[in-house]
Enzyme design. Sequence first.
Site, PDB file in Angstrom:
ATOM      1  N   ARG A 110      -1.565   6.529   9.843  1.00  0.00           N
ATOM      2  CA  ARG A 110      -1.725   6.040   8.462  1.00  0.00           C
ATOM      3  C   ARG A 110      -1.870   7.209   7.483  1.00  0.00           C
ATOM      4  NH1 ARG A 110      -3.785   0.680   8.415  1.00  0.00           N
ATOM      5  NH2 ARG A 110      -2.938  -0.416  10.210  1.00  0.00           N
ATOM      6  N   ARG A 163       0.847  -1.203   0.000  1.00  0.00           N
ATOM      7  CA  ARG A 163       0.000   0.000   0.000  1.00  0.00           C
ATOM      8  C   ARG A 163       0.881   1.251   0.000  1.00  0.00           C
ATOM      9  NH1 ARG A 163      -3.801   0.070   5.011  1.00  0.00           N
ATOM     10  NH2 ARG A 163      -4.981  -1.546   3.945  1.00  0.00           N
ATOM     11  N   LYS A 167      -5.535   7.071  12.716  1.00  0.00           N
ATOM     12  CA  LYS A 167      -6.016   7.669  11.463  1.00  0.00           C
ATOM     13  C   LYS A 167      -6.438   9.121  11.650  1.00  0.00           C
ATOM     14  CE  LYS A 167      -7.472   3.257   9.621  1.00  0.00           C
ATOM     15  NZ  LYS A 167      -8.564   2.432   9.093  1.00  0.00           N
ATOM     16  N   CYS A 188      -8.244 -10.727   1.353  1.00  0.00           N
ATOM     17  CA  CYS A 188      -8.236 -10.296   2.750  1.00  0.00           C
ATOM     18  C   CYS A 188      -8.308 -11.493   3.695  1.00  0.00           C
ATOM     19  CB  CYS A 188      -9.400  -9.350   3.031  1.00  0.00           C
ATOM     20  SG  CYS A 188      -9.376  -8.817   4.749  1.00  0.00           S
ATOM     21  N   CYS A 201     -15.440  -3.267   0.216  1.00  0.00           N
ATOM     22  CA  CYS A 201     -14.032  -3.531   0.549  1.00  0.00           C
ATOM     23  C   CYS A 201     -13.537  -4.705  -0.304  1.00  0.00           C
ATOM     24  CB  CYS A 201     -13.914  -3.869   2.027  1.00  0.00           C
ATOM     25  SG  CYS A 201     -14.568  -5.484   2.422  1.00  0.00           S
ATOM     26  N   CYS A 241     -16.511  -8.224   6.452  1.00  0.00           N
ATOM     27  CA  CYS A 241     -16.424  -8.493   7.893  1.00  0.00           C
ATOM     28  C   CYS A 241     -16.703  -7.191   8.628  1.00  0.00           C
ATOM     29  CB  CYS A 241     -15.060  -9.092   8.265  1.00  0.00           C
ATOM     30  SG  CYS A 241     -13.787  -7.885   8.646  1.00  0.00           S
ATOM     31  N   LYS A 284      -3.283   1.004  15.135  1.00  0.00           N
ATOM     32  CA  LYS A 284      -3.290   1.936  13.999  1.00  0.00           C
ATOM     33  C   LYS A 284      -3.890   3.276  14.408  1.00  0.00           C
ATOM     34  CE  LYS A 284      -5.861  -0.689  11.302  1.00  0.00           C
ATOM     35  NZ  LYS A 284      -6.905  -1.283  10.433  1.00  0.00           N
ATOM     36  N   CYS A 305     -14.003  -1.597   6.614  1.00  0.00           N
ATOM     37  CA  CYS A 305     -13.043  -0.891   5.753  1.00  0.00           C
ATOM     38  C   CYS A 305     -13.699   0.014   4.713  1.00  0.00           C
ATOM     39  CB  CYS A 305     -12.116  -1.885   5.082  1.00  0.00           C
ATOM     40  SG  CYS A 305     -11.095  -2.781   6.271  1.00  0.00           S
TER      41      CYS A 305
END
Length: 574
Positions: free
Chosen positions: A132, A63, A204, A431, A425, A470, A202, A474
């Site tokens: 991120r 990414r 953001k 994934c 997503c 899930c 993470k 995302c």
Amino acid sequence: MSAVETIKLNSHGLKGSLPLQLVEPTPQFNEEGKQLLKFHGIYQQTNRDVRGRQNQQFSFMIRSRLPGGKLTAEQYLVHDAIADTFGQGDLRLTTRQAIQLHGIIKSDLRPTLKKLNEALVTTLNACGDVNRNVMACPAPFGDPIRQQLQEYADKIAAHLSPRTTAYHEIWLQDDNGQSVKQTFETEEVVEPIYGKVYLPRKFKIALAFAGDNCTDIFTNDIGLVGLSNEANQTVHGFNVYVGGGLALTHTKEQTLSLLAQPLGYVPAAQMIDVVEKIVLVQRDFGDRTDRRHARMKYLVNDWGIETFRAKVEAYLGYDIAAIQPMPALDADDHLGWHEQLDGHWFYGLFVENGRVKDVGKRQIRSGLRAIISQFKPNVILTGQQNIIMSGFTTAQKAEVNRLMLFYGLQTIDTISNIRRYAMACPALPTCSLAVSEAERVLPRLIDEIEQDMAALGLANERINLRMTGCPNGCARPFVADIGIVGRSGTKYNLSLGGNIEGTRLNTVYKELVEFGDLRGEIYRVLAAYQGHAEPQERLGDWVNRVGLAQVSHLAEQVHYSLELPLQASIPVLV
Ligand code: SRM
Ligand code: SF4
């Protein structure tokens, strides 16, 4: 301490044994390597269409970190070329304005990263327990407000970038064993903000400006709304929101989707300081024992916003002012032709679920390559998985239109509103966390819903439908008018009541709905909405006003007409 904390602590600045593992003749890394790779923007994946452990096919997703989604034409074309040289022949534009390359094998990781870095693109901290990709409004009108926000996004990204030299040492070296060994033995680096164990999870950040929330700021750890003076077009400060985050676990009530809460107003000159201190509070007090409870949203929620604010103020040494009034937020996707302030034009191109790929007559990848190679526009990715190209002259527009037609690109006049505002997503097959399909099945579900909406006279409604494989969320399904979230195999939770502005969470309407029944459930809701909403009332607003019980009551009374046979037989590959 969770296991990942120990891996970070012993990694000597995110190096660990990556250099050694990289040269081992195995197709994959061990658990320590897998975790550390994320900080370098790399995910180890398997092809989940292939069953059986012994048949596992390992590959990697890389990414790129692109603050505000900005790329030069050359940088875009480098990604495009890598997709063929080392990748699986496509690009994936993400919901955070980044690009993913899938299907890269271990021995091609270093050449891929070198190619990207030669084009001045990094993948460092695109993933991992660090800040991120910073989001900002992508629309390149050239107006001072958006330009300042883009600059602030760059500043935040640079300020919160890890200082480790491991990335350069591992990936940008010549391929010889001697240098790898030296790299492994070098001294560790001091991380002034992150320290030795980086963040608990993470992190953001997204920027918006009063009026346009196309970056969905309330789903971020930090959301910043730039406020400006009408007269001099300068961002004088930011309304700061903290503690947003969407992921939950279906069966665990203590896991929560939360919108960011108001922290206060911060003058522009103090913004970086405030952002840094918020990060430090999360670094020092975030939960490092349980990764399911480690996002800053839990700290804000558990402490309450007042205590959280007081702690940030203590770190700052000064008080934070109250939130300033601001106009209501909308969210523009910036698609189609728009004139820039300098007289040039930009075009926002719809890319279904962000997948830049040539399929049949729809040659999105070739079309983008042709337009970008010929005109060298600046490229800006949006938070809705779409792509903007800017800087066209008026005279060039006709040729761009011709190329879009020639390559079968979907212009906004050729797509329905329900498709335009939908997102899914990646889910299966790449994934590792997917429990259900998303990107591979949503287009066909939309084919059907758009027929139903046309039949109900709702074709012009602006409704956003988002689907994920899930509950990690995302594609941000939990703030959408309609959210479809994978529960298990072919079963999904159907949620209703968010909005396009991203200011409201939706609520689960039906649990464990078979994929084949989704169309019918959604049809009933839409028909009830069509019959009972106030004029101009949007779907999410109506659901929110009347409540789910009433929606359900009304939807149960909807009968299908024979002219609208439901085709509940879409194959779902799980
Ligand atoms: Fe995400 C993990 C894809 C935006 C919440 N996300 C993943 C991984 C890396 C799976 C994994 O850990 O093995 C997915 C890779 C799939 C693949 O094959 O490509 C993945 N996430 C994506 C992208 C590509 C979805 C898309 O359709 O574009 C987005 C990449 C954004 C980027 O460029 O950085 C993406 N992920 C999001 C968002 C939306 C956002 O940030 O605006 C969320 C919800 C907001 C939030 O953070 O709460 C999100 N992803 C997660 C989570 C849950 C985090 C948590 O709080 O528990 C995971 C799992 C994890 O971190 O453990 C995850
Ligand atoms: Fe994977 Fe779940 Fe994110 Fe979809 S929402 S990409 S299935 S982690």
